[in-house]
Structures are given as structure tokens and as C-alpha cells.
Design a protein around this motif. Structure first.
Motif, PDB file in Angstrom:
ATOM      1  N   ILE A   1       4.472   1.879   1.508  1.00  0.00           N
ATOM      2  CA  ILE A   1       4.835   2.938   1.583  1.00  0.00           C
ATOM      3  C   ILE A   1       4.072   4.009   2.346  1.00  0.00           C
ATOM      4  O   ILE A   1       3.282   3.626   2.459  1.00  0.00           O
ATOM      5  CB  ILE A   1       5.267   3.724  -0.034  1.00  0.00           C
ATOM      6  N   VAL A   2       4.891   5.251   3.149  1.00  0.00           N
ATOM      7  CA  VAL A   2       4.122   6.405   3.581  1.00  0.00           C
ATOM      8  C   VAL A   2       5.345   7.428   3.186  1.00  0.00           C
ATOM      9  O   VAL A   2       6.345   7.213   3.217  1.00  0.00           O
ATOM     10  CB  VAL A   2       3.417   5.829   5.113  1.00  0.00           C
ATOM     11  N   VAL A   3       4.385   8.065   2.765  1.00  0.00           N
ATOM     12  CA  VAL A   3       5.353   9.307   2.572  1.00  0.00           C
ATOM     13  C   VAL A   3       5.025  10.743   3.411  1.00  0.00           C
ATOM     14  O   VAL A   3       3.101  10.666   3.710  1.00  0.00           O
ATOM     15  CB  VAL A   3       5.570  10.155   0.115  1.00  0.00           C
ATOM     16  N   ALA A   4       5.613  11.293   3.973  1.00  0.00           N
ATOM     17  CA  ALA A   4       5.136  11.865   4.886  1.00  0.00           C
ATOM     18  C   ALA A   4       5.539  14.290   4.624  1.00  0.00           C
ATOM     19  O   ALA A   4       6.849  13.523   4.211  1.00  0.00           O
ATOM     20  CB  ALA A   4       5.883  11.707   6.502  1.00  0.00           C
ATOM     21  N   VAL A   5       4.394  14.845   4.262  1.00  0.00           N
ATOM     22  CA  VAL A   5       5.024  15.892   3.537  1.00  0.00           C
ATOM     23  C   VAL A   5       4.240  17.124   4.561  1.00  0.00           C
ATOM     24  O   VAL A   5       3.193  16.557   5.578  1.00  0.00           O
ATOM     25  CB  VAL A   5       4.596  16.123   2.449  1.00  0.00           C
TER      26      VAL A   5
ATOM     27  N   THR B   1       0.844  -1.410  -0.377  1.00  0.00           N
ATOM     28  CA  THR B   1      -0.213  -0.133  -0.184  1.00  0.00           C
ATOM     29  C   THR B   1       0.618   1.779   0.205  1.00  0.00           C
ATOM     30  O   THR B   1       1.652   1.246   0.449  1.00  0.00           O
ATOM     31  CB  THR B   1      -0.662  -0.521   1.591  1.00  0.00           C
ATOM     32  N   VAL B   2       0.244   2.558  -0.527  1.00  0.00           N
ATOM     33  CA  VAL B   2       1.103   4.391  -1.424  1.00  0.00           C
ATOM     34  C   VAL B   2      -0.045   4.652   0.472  1.00  0.00           C
ATOM     35  O   VAL B   2      -1.002   4.799   0.055  1.00  0.00           O
ATOM     36  CB  VAL B   2       1.132   4.066  -1.749  1.00  0.00           C
ATOM     37  N   LYS B   3       0.870   5.734   1.407  1.00  0.00           N
ATOM     38  CA  LYS B   3       0.563   6.305   1.741  1.00  0.00           C
ATOM     39  C   LYS B   3       0.871   8.042   1.813  1.00  0.00           C
ATOM     40  O   LYS B   3       1.680   7.819   1.977  1.00  0.00           O
ATOM     41  CB  LYS B   3      -0.891   5.704   3.609  1.00  0.00           C
ATOM     42  N   ALA B   4      -0.423   8.413   1.691  1.00  0.00           N
ATOM     43  CA  ALA B   4       0.888   9.946   1.657  1.00  0.00           C
ATOM     44  C   ALA B   4      -0.397  11.032   2.779  1.00  0.00           C
ATOM     45  O   ALA B   4      -1.298  11.233   2.345  1.00  0.00           O
ATOM     46  CB  ALA B   4       0.393  10.801   0.055  1.00  0.00           C
ATOM     47  N   ILE B   5       0.413  11.822   3.382  1.00  0.00           N
ATOM     48  CA  ILE B   5       0.232  12.280   5.030  1.00  0.00           C
ATOM     49  C   ILE B   5       0.915  13.670   4.637  1.00  0.00           C
ATOM     50  O   ILE B   5       1.726  13.498   4.612  1.00  0.00           O
ATOM     51  CB  ILE B   5       0.402  11.037   5.724  1.00  0.00           C
ATOM     52  N   GLN B   6       0.210  14.411   4.928  1.00  0.00           N
ATOM     53  CA  GLN B   6       0.788  15.746   4.875  1.00  0.00           C
ATOM     54  C   GLN B   6       0.037  16.499   6.544  1.00  0.00           C
ATOM     55  O   GLN B   6      -0.980  15.634   6.987  1.00  0.00           O
ATOM     56  CB  GLN B   6      -0.745  17.015   4.317  1.00  0.00           C
ATOM     57  N   MET B   7       1.405  16.581   7.388  1.00  0.00           N
ATOM     58  CA  MET B   7       1.304  17.015   8.653  1.00  0.00           C
ATOM     59  C   MET B   7       2.091  18.172   9.114  1.00  0.00           C
ATOM     60  O   MET B   7       2.894  18.488   7.870  1.00  0.00           O
ATOM     61  CB  MET B   7       2.039  16.062   9.325  1.00  0.00           C
TER      62      MET B   7
ATOM     63  N   LEU C   1       9.620   4.890   4.700  1.00  0.00           N
ATOM     64  CA  LEU C   1       9.125   6.093   5.336  1.00  0.00           C
ATOM     65  C   LEU C   1       9.615   7.638   4.584  1.00  0.00           C
ATOM     66  O   LEU C   1      10.541   7.460   4.682  1.00  0.00           O
ATOM     67  CB  LEU C   1       8.915   6.454   6.341  1.00  0.00           C
ATOM     68  N   PHE C   2       8.703   7.836   3.278  1.00  0.00           N
ATOM     69  CA  PHE C   2       9.917   8.704   3.001  1.00  0.00           C
ATOM     70  C   PHE C   2       9.568  10.365   3.530  1.00  0.00           C
ATOM     71  O   PHE C   2       8.254  10.399   3.821  1.00  0.00           O
ATOM     72  CB  PHE C   2       8.977   8.752   1.533  1.00  0.00           C
ATOM     73  N   ILE C   3      10.572  10.927   3.964  1.00  0.00           N
ATOM     74  CA  ILE C   3      10.584  12.516   4.709  1.00  0.00           C
ATOM     75  C   ILE C   3      10.230  13.245   3.808  1.00  0.00           C
ATOM     76  O   ILE C   3      11.963  13.761   2.935  1.00  0.00           O
ATOM     77  CB  ILE C   3      11.706  12.648   5.577  1.00  0.00           C
TER      78      ILE C   3
ATOM     79  N   HIS D   1      12.253  -2.008  10.896  1.00  0.00           N
ATOM     80  CA  HIS D   1      11.503  -2.339  10.109  1.00  0.00           C
ATOM     81  C   HIS D   1      11.227  -1.399   9.471  1.00  0.00           C
ATOM     82  O   HIS D   1      10.597  -1.883   8.285  1.00  0.00           O
ATOM     83  CB  HIS D   1      10.296  -2.913  11.037  1.00  0.00           C
ATOM     84  N   ILE D   2      12.029   0.188   9.780  1.00  0.00           N
ATOM     85  CA  ILE D   2      11.018   1.133   8.706  1.00  0.00           C
ATOM     86  C   ILE D   2      12.314   1.124   8.391  1.00  0.00           C
ATOM     87  O   ILE D   2      13.868   1.860   9.140  1.00  0.00           O
ATOM     88  CB  ILE D   2      10.310   1.485   9.311  1.00  0.00           C
ATOM     89  N   ASN D   3      12.770   1.895   6.675  1.00  0.00           N
ATOM     90  CA  ASN D   3      13.804   2.817   6.722  1.00  0.00           C
ATOM     91  C   ASN D   3      13.319   4.019   5.827  1.00  0.00           C
ATOM     92  O   ASN D   3      12.199   4.346   5.145  1.00  0.00           O
ATOM     93  CB  ASN D   3      13.813   1.526   5.409  1.00  0.00           C
ATOM     94  N   VAL D   4      13.985   4.706   6.969  1.00  0.00           N
ATOM     95  CA  VAL D   4      13.305   6.035   6.782  1.00  0.00           C
ATOM     96  C   VAL D   4      14.556   6.772   5.557  1.00  0.00           C
ATOM     97  O   VAL D   4      15.831   6.585   5.495  1.00  0.00           O
ATOM     98  CB  VAL D   4      13.783   6.784   7.825  1.00  0.00           C
TER      99      VAL D   4
END
Length: 302
Positions: A150-154, A23-29, A120-122, A45-48
Motif C-alpha cells: 500500500i502506498v498512500v499519496a497525499v 508494507t504501507v507507505k504514506a507520502i506527502q507531496m 495506490l491511494f490518492i 500491476h497497481i490499482n489506483v
């Protein structure tokens, strides 16, 4: 793999940011949540993946890729990787002299090499060139083929939309889906609880309860939500009429505040007042002298 929202916001709001295979998640914060998210990650477990990766400045880009290829015991074809990420003519450049664009491409390669199941993409689009945004999407497809989550945090909504059309927003109230004009048509949610705004070329539907304040600036009206501004296709007077029954108050010629977000009222001098908004910046909104008593009465009756 899940991260509790309460760990990031410091609030009692429930919900979790989940890393689900494929899955892919895009989250604005807000930025502070972004920092807490990175700090809360279990690196086993999570690569940044972020632009500011540790590098050996004396190594060339090609040598650095070869080093990590062996480090992760991956067996990738280094020449093929360099071609894929458009680094063919940059292999001999020392990392100490590499541009931000090249360093970002290198971070993408390391993200592809890692062994962790979750990525996790920062801020992957911070100062990104058009070419690097295209390369990100190639990388995303490859990680998806590997079944990774994939989680993309922007921090910017428009950057979240660079990932995919369906995005989420993390606020003090928790994690919520962002409604757009496209998916609003099939939504059964109550339209009265939301308002239409513009973000770049997208039409969004934001929850009224999330709005901190509305301002008029140079003939345009903007909604402020968690450090972001969204254009509103109406006048401030129209906004006052439509939102008056939802706890909003015209405290100044150029400002409307959400009374539910008011933390306090500050008296700076005999005729100078501010309404303080309950947000990380404690935004100080001007309060007209003639409104001083009335807003207090409205706050008491909330």
C-alpha cells in the motif's frame, strides 16, 4: 514494483517509490507530483483508489458492488461488504444521487476487490468524514492480511499522519523520511541541520535546506516548504539569529528567505522589489528597498 522519483519531480534526484508486499507507505507531496504519480502507474500491476471512480449513475450502490464482484471474479458476500462499509441502508440509492461520503466508501470496496498486488491511494482523506477514516483503516488492515503493498499519496502532512506515524515527503530534492519528536530521540542525525516545527498535534523536524522562506503573520511565525506551512515556536528575530549562518536572510520586516532557494530579484518600480523563490509557484517575497543591494552581495558570495 518501483517508480523513479525523477519521473515525478523532473529533477535529477535519485530514489524510488517502491511497492513492497505487506508494507504501507504514506507520502506527502505537492499536487503536481501527485498527478504525475497517478499518470505513471502501470494499471496492470497497481490499482489506483481515489474518490472519483468511474460509476454507472443509473445503477444502485448494491448493483454496482455486485457488478464489480463479478467483474473481478471475487466471490465476496455483497451483503457482508455493505455491512462492513456501513452501506446497509444505502443499497438502493442510485450512484448519480449518492453523496461524496458514499462514493468514497464504494471506492474502498473496489480497492478491496481488485486483483492487483499493489494499491495506490490518492488523497483518501479529501473531505473524508470521521467514519470514512475509520473505514479506511479497516480496509488497510484487510489489504495487509492479503499481503498487498500500500502506498498512500497525499498533499497534506496531517493527512499522511492519519495513515501511520512514520511518513515520508517527496520534494525536488527527492524522497525523505519526516522526523518527529517521537522518533527523533533515537536518531543519530545532526540536530543542527534541522529545525523543530508544529503540524497539528505533531512535532516535526524539517531539514533546514528544504525551507523556502519564513514569514511572520498576525503574530505567528510560519515556515514554508513546498506549498505547506508549519508553525514555528519562536519569533522571526530568533529565527534570523539561528538560521543566519545557514544561508538565510531577513529581506523584509516580515520575511526571511533561504538564499539557496532564490531564483531572481524583480524590480516592480523604483521602490518596490520582490525576491522570487525557486518553487513551482515562483513565490514572490517582498524585498525592502534598503536590503536591495545587500541581498545581491549575499547571493554572489553563496
Amino acid at each position: 514494483m518501483k517508480i523513479n522519483v525523477s519521473e515525478l519531480t523532473g529533477e535529477a534526484a535519485g530514489g524510488q517509490i517502491s511497492f513492497e508486499p505487506g508494507t504501507v507507505k504514506a507520502i506527502q507531496m505537492p499536487f503536481e507530483y501527485l498527478s504525475r504519480l497517478e499518470e505513471s502507474v502501470d494499471l496492470k500491476h497497481i490499482n489506483v483508489v481515489k474518490a472519483g471512480i468511474p460509476v454507472y449513475k443509473r445503477l444502485s450502490i448494491k448493483d454496482h458492488i455486485s457488478f464489480y464482484n463479478k467483474w473481478y471474479n471475487r466471490g465476496f458476500d455483497v451483503a457482508d461488504l455493505m455491512k462492513q462499509f456501513e452501506l446497509e441502508g444505502s443499497g438502493k440509492i442510485k450512484l448519480g444521487r449518492a453523496s461524496a461520503e458514499l462514493n468514497q466508501r464504494l471506492s474502498f470496496i473496489l480497492g478491496l476487490m481488485c486483483r492487483q498486488e499493489h494499491i495506490l491511494f490518492i488523497e483518501p482523506f479529501f473531505q473524508a468524514t470521521r467514519e470514512n477514516i475509520h473505514l479506511f483503516h479497516k480496509l488497510k488492515a484487510q489489504l495487509g492480511d492479503q499481503g498487498k503493498s500500500i502506498v498512500v499519496a497525499v498533499t497534506k502532512t496531517e493527512d499522511a499522519f492519519l495513515v501511520q506515524p512514520e511518513i515520508m515527503r517527496l520534494t525536488r530534492e527527492g524522497l525523505q523520511s519526516v522526523e518527529t519528536e517521537e522518533n527523533e530521540k533515537t536518531s543519530g542525525m545532526d540536530h543542527i541541520s534541522r529545525i523543530k516545527v508544529k503540524a497539528e498535534d505533531k512535532t516535526l523536524f524539517v531539514n533546514i535546506r528544504d525551507i523556502e522562506y519564513i514569514e511572520s503573520n498576525e503574530g505567528k511565525v510560519f515556515i514554508n516548504i513546498s506549498r505547506e506551512k508549519f508553525a514555528m515556536e519562536s519569533t522571526l528575530q530568533d529565527a534570523e539569529k539561528s538560521l543566519g549562518d545557514h544561508g538565510f536572510y531577513r529581506c523584509h520586516r516580515s520575511y526571511i528567505v533561504n538564499l539557496h532557494k532564490v531564483k531572481e530579484i524583480i524590480t516592480w518600480s523604483k521602490n518596490t522589489y520582490s525576491v522570487v523563490i525557486s518553487n513551482p509557484e515562483e513565490s514572490k517575497i517582498p524585498l525592502s528597498r534598503t536590503k536591495y543591494n545587500e541581498i545581491q552581495e549575499r547571493l554572489i558570495k553563496l
